[in-house]
Design an enzyme around this catalytic site. Structure first.
Site, PDB file in Angstrom:
ATOM      1  N   HIS A  21       0.861  -1.172   0.000  1.00  0.00           N
ATOM      2  CA  HIS A  21       0.000   0.000   0.000  1.00  0.00           C
ATOM      3  C   HIS A  21       0.901   1.226   0.000  1.00  0.00           C
ATOM      4  O   HIS A  21       2.097   1.138   0.303  1.00  0.00           O
ATOM      5  CB  HIS A  21      -0.888   0.028   1.251  1.00  0.00           C
ATOM      6  CG  HIS A  21      -1.996  -0.979   1.248  1.00  0.00           C
ATOM      7  ND1 HIS A  21      -2.932  -1.055   0.240  1.00  0.00           N
ATOM      8  CD2 HIS A  21      -2.322  -1.953   2.149  1.00  0.00           C
ATOM      9  CE1 HIS A  21      -3.801  -2.020   0.516  1.00  0.00           C
ATOM     10  NE2 HIS A  21      -3.447  -2.590   1.665  1.00  0.00           N
TER      11      HIS A  21
ATOM     12  N   CYS B 116      -0.281   2.611  -4.491  1.00  0.00           N
ATOM     13  CA  CYS B 116      -1.099   3.779  -4.786  1.00  0.00           C
ATOM     14  C   CYS B 116      -0.394   5.045  -4.342  1.00  0.00           C
ATOM     15  O   CYS B 116       0.474   5.035  -3.481  1.00  0.00           O
ATOM     16  CB  CYS B 116      -2.446   3.680  -4.078  1.00  0.00           C
ATOM     17  SG  CYS B 116      -3.710   2.926  -5.104  1.00  0.00           S
TER      18      CYS B 116
END
Length: 386
Positions: A218, A274
């Site tokens: 992430h 991301c």
């Protein structure tokens, strides 16, 4: 061919001798089936000829039909007596010989691994590019290392389903490119920093001509999440991510001051994470939150050189991941590296990946990989298998 190799496995082990094992290992290394570290492990970790032969066969079997076929073909060509006793009178049906692969004659769907660079391609590039490309060390003394950190499970964030697919795919790709891969999974921010510093200090970098650092987790605009990262709301609509490995820290670890053994050598950073909330798709996101927009000016100093960083998305946008097939970015990256690493410089291959997203995602808010902080001073060719 894996089934055929398994069928004659016992007979090969029974008939092996030191010279035969040495010949086969050399051939497998030359044809990029096994990397140097795998060959050395087979030799040093097994005390008898039978054990070495068994380890060699089992290592090749795990790699699939094409590598198994190469081993059988080598046995037929170089050890005819044993091959004949096994009933291997003709070379098995093989893929196109390694030195004859050509991207123009192979359809993308037929490519199952990295296309090796032929002697003709290598000479042509060397003759036409000359001092415009980074130096390549001879294979015999080259010890290229690659670091992969893949975080899948987190204390406070959603599990990244499909991450194992990306890890396996990138490990296979880098092995086929000739790198010894150091894989790590599920690390906290502190552990990621420790692992990177230990990797940067590896003595083998002195005998390498490049390195890869792959981070999959992430993330947000500023960096990559550790397994202990946490998203907290500071003010309404504004979030803070704790225990974040910042991009600057990655570059700092491998710059010319902190990693002198990689000075003047390409350092490739791949980031699958991301970088914000803007989106244009319906898969699973690798994000945490989007911080307020800020000026993202970058200041390069002499200590930071010979880097190229390829991120899975532009700042403030999400990066898509299929829970069963892995991330879209890593899938396309592997596809294009397999297809073009033998004949194109790395920057051009990255452009090929970007073009896939442009063609398939015309919406400007969709995912678009981006090359950042590129300080390469020459073209970087990988020359796989050469």
């Amino acid at each position: 061919m894996t089934a055929q190799l398994n069928k004659v496995r016992r007979a090969i082990i029974d008939g092996c001798n030191p010279a035969m094992i040495s010949d086969l290992l050399d051939d497998l290394r030359e044809k990029n089936v096994l990397v140097d570290s795998e060959v050395e492990h087979i030799k040093e970790s097994n005390n008898t000829n039978r054990d070495r032969c068994r380890a060699m066969i089992d290592s090749v079997k795990k790699k699939g039909d094409d590598p198994s076929n190469i081993l059988l073909e080598s046995l037929v060509k170089n050890h005819k007596t044993l091959a004949k006793s096994l009933g291997l009178h003709e070379p098995p049906m093989a893929p196109v010989p390694i030195q004859e692969h050509n991207a123009d004659t192979i359809k993308n769907k037929d490519i199952k691994g990295v296309i090796p660079c032929s002697a003709e391609e290598f000479k042509k590039i060397q003759d036409t590019q000359g001092d415009k490309i980074y130096d390549v060390r001879k294979r015999e003394g080259r010890k290229g290392l690659a670091l992969i950190i893949c975080n899948e499970k987190f204390e406070n964030l959603n599990e990244r389903h499909g991450a194992k697919v990306d890890l396996d795919g990138m490990t296979k790709l880098l092995n086929e490119l000739g790198y010894q891969v150091h894989p790590h999974t599920n690390l906290t921010k502190t552990e990621m920093v420790k692992v990177m510093k230990e990797f940067a200090a590896q003595e083998e970098h002195a005998d390498s001509d490049s390195t890869f650092i792959v981070l999959m987790s992430h993330g947000d605009r500023q960096g990559v999440c550790g397994t202990d990262s946490k998203k907290t709301e500071k003010e309404k609509g504004q979030y803070e991510v704790t225990n974040l490995l910042e991009i600057d820290e990655i570059f700092s670890t491998f710059n010319n001051v902190n990693c002198s053994k990689l000075r003047n050598k390409p350092k490739v950073i791949i980031i699958q994470a991301c970088r914000g909330e803007n989106k244009g798709g319906l898969l699973v996101r690798d994000d945490v939150a989007s911080p307020p927009l800020e000026d993202d000016g970058l200041h390069f100093v002499q200590r930071e050189a010979d880097f190229i960083c390829f991120c899975s998305s532009t700042p403030d946008t999400v990066s898509w991941r299929d829970p069963t097939k892995g991330s879209v970015f890593i899938t396309h990256l592997i596809e294009k590296m397999n297809e073009y690493a033998h004949c194109q410089p790395l920057g051009d291959i990255f452009l090929e990946v970007q073009s896939l997203f442009k063609d398939k995602c015309p919406n400007s808010r969709s995912q678009m990989p981006t090359q950042e902080r590129c300080t390469l001073t020459k073209k970087f060719y990988l020359f796989p298998g050469y």
